[in-house]
Write an enzyme that holds these catalytic residues in place. Sequence first.
Site, short mmCIF file in Angstrom:
data_model
loop_
_atom_site.label_atom_id
_atom_site.label_comp_id
_atom_site.label_asym_id
_atom_site.label_seq_id
_atom_site.Cartn_x
_atom_site.Cartn_y
_atom_site.Cartn_z
N GLU A 1 0.85 -1.19 0.00
CA GLU A 1 0.00 0.00 0.00
C GLU A 1 0.89 1.24 0.00
O GLU A 1 1.43 1.61 -1.03
CB GLU A 1 -1.01 -0.07 1.16
CG GLU A 1 -2.00 -1.22 0.91
CD GLU A 1 -3.15 -1.32 1.90
OE1 GLU A 1 -3.06 -0.78 3.02
OE2 GLU A 1 -4.16 -1.95 1.54
C1 HEC Z 1 -3.37 0.99 -1.79
C2 HEC Z 1 -4.75 1.15 -1.40
C3 HEC Z 1 -5.05 1.64 0.01
C4 HEC Z 1 -4.53 2.73 0.66
C5 HEC Z 1 -3.46 3.69 0.18
C6 HEC Z 1 -5.23 2.82 1.92
N1 HEC Z 1 -6.14 1.80 2.02
FE1 HEC Z 1 -7.49 1.53 3.49
N2 HEC Z 1 -7.95 -0.26 2.77
C7 HEC Z 1 -7.50 -0.79 1.58
C8 HEC Z 1 -7.87 -2.18 1.48
C9 HEC Z 1 -7.57 -3.13 0.32
C10 HEC Z 1 -8.57 -2.50 2.67
C11 HEC Z 1 -9.12 -3.87 3.09
C12 HEC Z 1 -7.97 -4.74 3.54
C13 HEC Z 1 -8.38 -5.97 4.31
O1 HEC Z 1 -9.51 -6.08 4.76
O2 HEC Z 1 -7.51 -6.84 4.51
C14 HEC Z 1 -8.63 -1.24 3.45
C15 HEC Z 1 -9.31 -1.09 4.65
C16 HEC Z 1 -9.51 0.14 5.25
C17 HEC Z 1 -10.46 0.42 6.31
C18 HEC Z 1 -11.42 -0.58 6.94
C19 HEC Z 1 -12.84 -0.32 6.53
C20 HEC Z 1 -13.70 -1.47 6.94
O3 HEC Z 1 -14.92 -1.40 6.76
O4 HEC Z 1 -13.19 -2.48 7.43
C21 HEC Z 1 -10.33 1.75 6.65
C22 HEC Z 1 -11.10 2.51 7.70
C23 HEC Z 1 -9.26 2.28 5.82
N3 HEC Z 1 -8.80 1.29 4.97
C24 HEC Z 1 -8.74 3.56 5.94
C25 HEC Z 1 -7.54 3.94 5.33
C26 HEC Z 1 -6.76 5.11 5.71
C27 HEC Z 1 -7.10 6.06 6.82
C28 HEC Z 1 -5.68 5.15 4.86
C29 HEC Z 1 -4.54 6.15 4.87
C30 HEC Z 1 -3.71 6.15 6.08
C31 HEC Z 1 -5.83 4.03 3.95
N4 HEC Z 1 -6.93 3.30 4.29
C32 HEC Z 1 -4.98 3.79 2.87
C33 HEC Z 1 -6.79 -0.10 0.62
C34 HEC Z 1 -6.05 1.04 0.89
#
Ligand code: HEC
Length: 353
Positions: A145
């Site tokens: 990521e």
């Molecule tokens: C490269 C893509 C990417 C980036 C950049 C990213 N995310 Fe995510 N995010 C994801 C993915 C894919 C998941 C699910 C992963 C899993 O469940 O294993 C996720 C899960 C989440 C969730 C959980 C939501 C739920 O319903 O479970 C939140 C909240 C979230 N991210 C916030 C953030 C925040 C705040 C940042 C920055 C610090 C961020 N993400 C950066 C791809 C990304």
Amino acid sequence: MKRFVVTLACAGLAVAISSVMAQSSSVAEKAQELREMAVNLFQPIPGSVTEVRGQAISQPQITLGKALYFDPRLSRSQTISCNSCHNLGTAGVDNASKSIGHNWQRGDRNSPTVLNAVFNAAQFWDGRAADLKEQAKGPLVNPVEMNSTEELVESTLRSIPGYADMFRQAFPSDPQPVTFDNAARAIEAFETTLITPNSKFDQFLQGSDTAMNAQELQGLSLFMEEGCITCHTGVNLGGQTFFPFGLINKPHPSILPTEDTGRAGVTKQAEDDYFFRVAPLRNIALTAPYFHSGQIWDLSEAVSVMSDAQLGQKLSPEDVGAITSFLGTLTGDQPKVEYPLLPPSSGSTPRPD
Ligand code: HEC
Ligand code: HEC
């Protein structure tokens, strides 16, 4: 958050609901009678959230968290921000099967929405983070990521003069406020503002007999009667408990890939194999593609997969259509977010890598 082994317990309720649909004549009458049951199962999105984990949220924390959410300098390449994969212009998702992260690598799962995530009892498809603060640390250091480190995030933030002031205002009692942990707290504070009240369904729950049309009401009736409510209840219609994906019939491996065992990967217990967090359904019409594998693009197809996999039922196209219309009433007012101006880098800010 508990893991549930299921016995379907809604047979009695199902009979009660079918008779309501048969007897009622007008849409308004149906709305009233369905509401009596629905208010025991679902809650509307509140107008605002004022604390998280028992701590009050301050405006300076929200302002800081918003800047950090949009700041690509938190990633090693300085091109990826939280908003890259959770785009607030598109309901907090990237509408991709799997997100693209550092060096164009694809992750293993579909990105869920950040909207209303504050109401989930655990974060991620497998619930491995307890709350949004713990969650926010994950993507920052995840190699596929944002691929940064705790030290690199701190040295970058400390090199940006404008951030020193913003962290001081957000965390006034900390002698060194610019920390990785406080960055995660501020992002969490901003995320508490990313909620979507006032959906048609919430207007219905709050007493409007006209917010939902006949087909949408029929869909709600089926959602309750067929047993979707064994799992999808509460303010987010999910996000609270874990259940096996494929409780009755295992979906095709393209939808439920064998290598991702879900909750078992977290707990290391074989009994948790293929348990996933019940997906929250708010704004679901806007967040295709569906499921943790992100392979189903059509919401009505996702409804058919669910009824077969979780309930062992083949629904008619009319019933699938009605449930899909009901799910459309879960789209709320999207947060209006003005793009923040980010404080400029200095000569000592680490270069993108
Ligand atoms: C490269 C893509 C990417 C980036 C950049 C990213 N995310 Fe995510 N995010 C994801 C993915 C894919 C998941 C699910 C992963 C899993 O469940 O294993 C996720 C899960 C989440 C969730 C959980 C939501 C739920 O319903 O479970 C939140 C909240 C979230 N991210 C916030 C953030 C925040 C705040 C940042 C920055 C610090 C961020 N993400 C950066 C791809 C990304
Ligand atoms: C036994 C529990 C259970 C039942 C019953 C159930 N679901 Fe689900 N639902 C889940 C779980 C768990 C997931 C997450 C699946 C995954 O890991 O991709 C999910 C995911 C979904 C998704 C995809 C969400 C997304 O963001 O991709 C939709 C849509 C959905 N369910 C609708 C329904 C409907 C409609 C019904 C009734 C016909 C239903 N569900 C019945 C547990 C259940």
